[in-house]
Write an enzyme that holds these catalytic residues in place. Structure first.
Site, PDB file in Angstrom:
ATOM      1  N   GLU A   1      -7.725  -5.381   5.404  1.00  0.00           N
ATOM      2  CA  GLU A   1      -7.885  -5.040   4.106  1.00  0.00           C
ATOM      3  C   GLU A   1      -6.633  -5.577   3.132  1.00  0.00           C
ATOM      4  O   GLU A   1      -6.861  -6.002   2.108  1.00  0.00           O
ATOM      5  CB  GLU A   1      -7.574  -3.495   3.944  1.00  0.00           C
ATOM      6  CG  GLU A   1      -8.949  -2.786   4.287  1.00  0.00           C
ATOM      7  CD  GLU A   1      -8.825  -1.461   4.372  1.00  0.00           C
ATOM      8  OE1 GLU A   1      -8.218  -0.696   5.439  1.00  0.00           O
ATOM      9  OE2 GLU A   1      -9.275  -0.582   3.498  1.00  0.00           O
TER      10      GLU A   1
ATOM     11  N   ASN B   1       0.884  -1.146   0.051  1.00  0.00           N
ATOM     12  CA  ASN B   1      -0.119   0.029  -0.037  1.00  0.00           C
ATOM     13  C   ASN B   1       0.850   1.123  -0.066  1.00  0.00           C
ATOM     14  O   ASN B   1       1.483   1.365   1.007  1.00  0.00           O
ATOM     15  CB  ASN B   1      -0.755  -0.191   1.344  1.00  0.00           C
ATOM     16  CG  ASN B   1      -1.936   1.206   1.252  1.00  0.00           C
ATOM     17  OD1 ASN B   1      -1.769   2.189   0.657  1.00  0.00           O
ATOM     18  ND2 ASN B   1      -2.691   1.058   2.253  1.00  0.00           N
TER      19      ASN B   1
ATOM     20  N   ASN C   1      -9.726   6.873  10.493  1.00  0.00           N
ATOM     21  CA  ASN C   1      -9.354   8.459  10.394  1.00  0.00           C
ATOM     22  C   ASN C   1     -10.311   8.765   9.017  1.00  0.00           C
ATOM     23  O   ASN C   1     -10.882   9.861   9.174  1.00  0.00           O
ATOM     24  CB  ASN C   1      -7.848   8.638   9.669  1.00  0.00           C
ATOM     25  CG  ASN C   1      -6.928   8.507  10.853  1.00  0.00           C
ATOM     26  OD1 ASN C   1      -7.355   9.096  11.952  1.00  0.00           O
ATOM     27  ND2 ASN C   1      -5.828   7.822  10.891  1.00  0.00           N
TER      28      ASN C   1
ATOM     29  N   HIS D   1     -13.289   2.481   0.591  1.00  0.00           N
ATOM     30  CA  HIS D   1     -13.011   1.181   1.524  1.00  0.00           C
ATOM     31  C   HIS D   1     -13.662   0.330   1.212  1.00  0.00           C
ATOM     32  O   HIS D   1     -14.164  -0.627   1.925  1.00  0.00           O
ATOM     33  CB  HIS D   1     -13.569   1.880   2.748  1.00  0.00           C
ATOM     34  CG  HIS D   1     -13.116   2.963   3.357  1.00  0.00           C
ATOM     35  ND1 HIS D   1     -13.778   4.058   4.278  1.00  0.00           N
ATOM     36  CD2 HIS D   1     -11.794   3.398   3.660  1.00  0.00           C
ATOM     37  CE1 HIS D   1     -12.877   4.885   4.780  1.00  0.00           C
ATOM     38  NE2 HIS D   1     -11.815   4.470   4.167  1.00  0.00           N
TER      39      HIS D   1
END
Ligand code: ADP
Length: 398
Positions: free
Chosen positions: A386, A8, A213, A182
Site C-alpha cells: 500500500e 499513515n 487484521n 482497502h
C-alpha cells in the site's frame, strides 16, 4: 533522484516510509507507537542494499507534531539523509473519502475541511489522518502533501452494488451507502496480478482477497472495482481478527432490548470483541490455526466460520463477474496462511478452481501461482504494498 515520504497516521501511531521512486526501493521505514501516552516506542529501519538495520528507542511522544520531530531526528541520527533524499511530495493515507474524493488529491485547507467533514463516517480514522497531515505540513512546509483515500478505488461501484435497501431519502441525507475500503491494496494487487500474468488489465476478471487484521474481498473487472465486501464502514463483510463482518442487523436491536447493551457497547462488541477473537478468544490467525490444529474446538469453529464466509464471497463475486480469471490472496493472512488458502477454495473444482498443494505450501516470497496447471482459474499469492501505491499516486499528481 526523487523520493516520496509516505505517511499513515493512526490515533496513537505514525507509520512512515521513504521511497526512492526511480527504482521504487524503500530507503527507510518506521513506526512510532503509543503517541500521547507516558512512553512512546520508536522503531526506525534503514534499508541499504538489501540489508535492513533497525533502531529502537522509547521516549514520550506527546502528539503527531512531536512524532514528526522524532521521525526527523531518527533520520538525522541513523540516516539516510533527508537533505540528500529530500521528499518531493508527502503522501498520506486517508481512510474515508466519502463521495467527494475519487482521486489522489493535493491537500489544501478546503480539502482538510472536507476530510474533517467526513469524520462522522470514520470517527476513529479521519481525525487521526488529519492530525498527521497537519503535523506533516509543519515538518515539511515546502513540499506538496497528497491525500490518497482507501475508498477511492471503489468509486466505480454501481448503485446496485453500493445502495442499502433502506429508506432512500434517509440514506441520502445521512450519506448511508456502501463505500468499501482497502482500495489502495485492491488496486495495487489487481494491477500487479495483471502484470505478473502478462495479461492486459482491461481483459482480466479478478477477485482480490485482502486478508489482514481487517479483511475485505473485491471483485475487479478490467481494473475497475465492481463490488467489495466492506460497506459504510470497515465492519461489513468477511470475518476479521476482532470484527464480526456481516450479520443480521436485527442482532443489534435484539441485544439492545434483551441484553441492555447501549450503542457504544454494541460498537465495541462488533468492532473489537468479535470475529476470530469473539469466537475463539484469539484474534490472531496464527494462534487460531495453531490452536485448531491442537484440537481446540472453539478455534476450529472460528476458522470454519472465517472460511465459510470467505468462500461465500468468492462464489458471489464469480457470479457477479460472470466468471473469473484470477483469485488472488494478499496481506498478512493471505500471504502467509497455507491452511486458509487451501481450505477456503477447497471443493471448487467444478468452478475450475484447483489449488496445487505443493505450490501452496512453498515458502517462496513474492508473486506466485498456487493453482494447478490445468486449473481454469489461476489462483495466486501477490504481496500487497500500500505504501508504494500511495507513493506512486502521490507522485502522479505533482
Ligand atoms: P493489517 O490489517 O494490520 O495491515 P496484516 O496485513 O499485517 O494486518 O495482517 C496481520 C494478520 O496476518 C494477523 O492476524 C496475523 O495473524 C496474520 N498472519 C501473519 N502471518 C501469518 C501466518 N503465517 N499464518 C496465519 N496468519 C498470519
Amino acid at each position: 533522484m526523487s523520493a516520496v515520504l509516505v505517511v499513515n497516521s493512526g490515533s496513537s501511531s505514525l507509520k512512515y516510509q521513504l521511497i526512492e521512486m526511480e527504482g521504487e526501493s524503500v530507503l527507510a521505514s518506521g513506526l512510532i507507537e503509543r503517541i500521547g501516552e507516558q512512553t512512546g516506542s520508536v522503531k526506525h529501519t534503514v534499508t541499504a542494499g538489501g540489508d535492513d538495520e533497525t533502531f529502537r528507542t522509547t521516549e514520550p511522544v506527546a502528539d503527531h507534531t512531536a512524532a514528526f520531530r522524532v521521525m526527523i531526528a531518527a533520520f538525522e541520527q541513523h540516516g539516510p539523509s533527508l537533505q540528500e533524499n529530500a521528499p518531493v511530495v508527502v503522501g498520506h493515507r486517508v481512510v474515508h473519502g466519502g463521495k467527494r474524493f475519487f482521486e489522489p488529491t493535493v491537500v489544501t485547507d478546503l480539502v482538510k475541511i472536507n476530510i474533517e467533514d467526513l469524520s462522522d463516517l470514520a470517527p476513529l480514522h479521519n481525525p487521526a489522518n488529519l492530525d498527521g497531515i497537519t503535523a506533516a505540513q509543519k515538518a515539511f512546509p515546502n513540499v506538496p502533501h497528497v491525500a490518497v483515500f482507501d475508498t477511492a478505488f471503489h468509486s466505480t461501484l454501481s448503485p446496485a452494488a453500493f445502495s442499502y435497501a433502506i429508506d432512500a431519502e434517509l440514506a441520502e441525507k445521512n450519506r448511508v451507502r456502501r463505500y468499501g475500503f482497502h482500495g489502495t491494496s485492491h488496486k495495487f494487487v489487481s494491477e500487479a496480478t495483471a502484470a505478473f500474468l502478462g495479461r492486459p488489465l482491461g481483459d482480466l476478471k479478478t477477485i482480490v482477497l485482502h486478508l489482514g487484521n481487517g479483511a475485505s474481498a473485491c471483485a475487479v473487472d478490467g481494473g475497475r472495482s465492481v463490488d467489495t465486501s466492506m460497506g459504510l464502514t470497515p465492519l461489513e463483510g468477511l470475518v476479521m481478527g476482532t470484527r464480526s463482518g456481516d450479520l443480521d442487523p436485527a442482532v443489534l436491536v435484539h441485544l439492545h432490548r434483551k441484553a441492555g447493551l447501549g450503542f457504544d457497547e454494541l460498537d465495541t462488541l462488533l468492532n473489537r470483541r468479535s470475529g476470530l477473537l469473539g469466537l475463539s478468544g484469539r484474534g490472531d490467525m496464527r494462534d487460531v490455526v495453531e490452536a485448531a490444529g491442537a484440537g481446540d474446538d472453539r478455534a476450529e469453529l472460528a476458522l470454519e466460520v472465517y472460511l465459510h464466509r470467505l468462500k461465500h464471497y468468492v462464489g458471489a463475486y464469480i457470479a457477479e463477474l460472470g466468471g473469473v480469471d484470477a483469485i488472488v490472496f494478499t496481506a498478512g493472512v493471505g500471504e502467509n496462511s497455507v491452511v486458509v488458502r487451501e481450505r477456503s477454495l477447497a471443493g471448487l473444482e467444478r468452478l475450475g478452481i484447483s489449488i496445487d498443494p505443493e505450490r501452496n505450501a512453498s515458502a517462496e516470497r513474492g508473486a506466485r501461482v498456487i493453482s494447478t496447471d490445468d486449473s481454469a482459474v489461476t489462483v495466486l499469492v501477490v504481496p500487497t504494498n500500500e505504501e508504494l501505491e500511495i507513493a506512486r499516486q502521490s507522485l502522479s499528481v505533482v
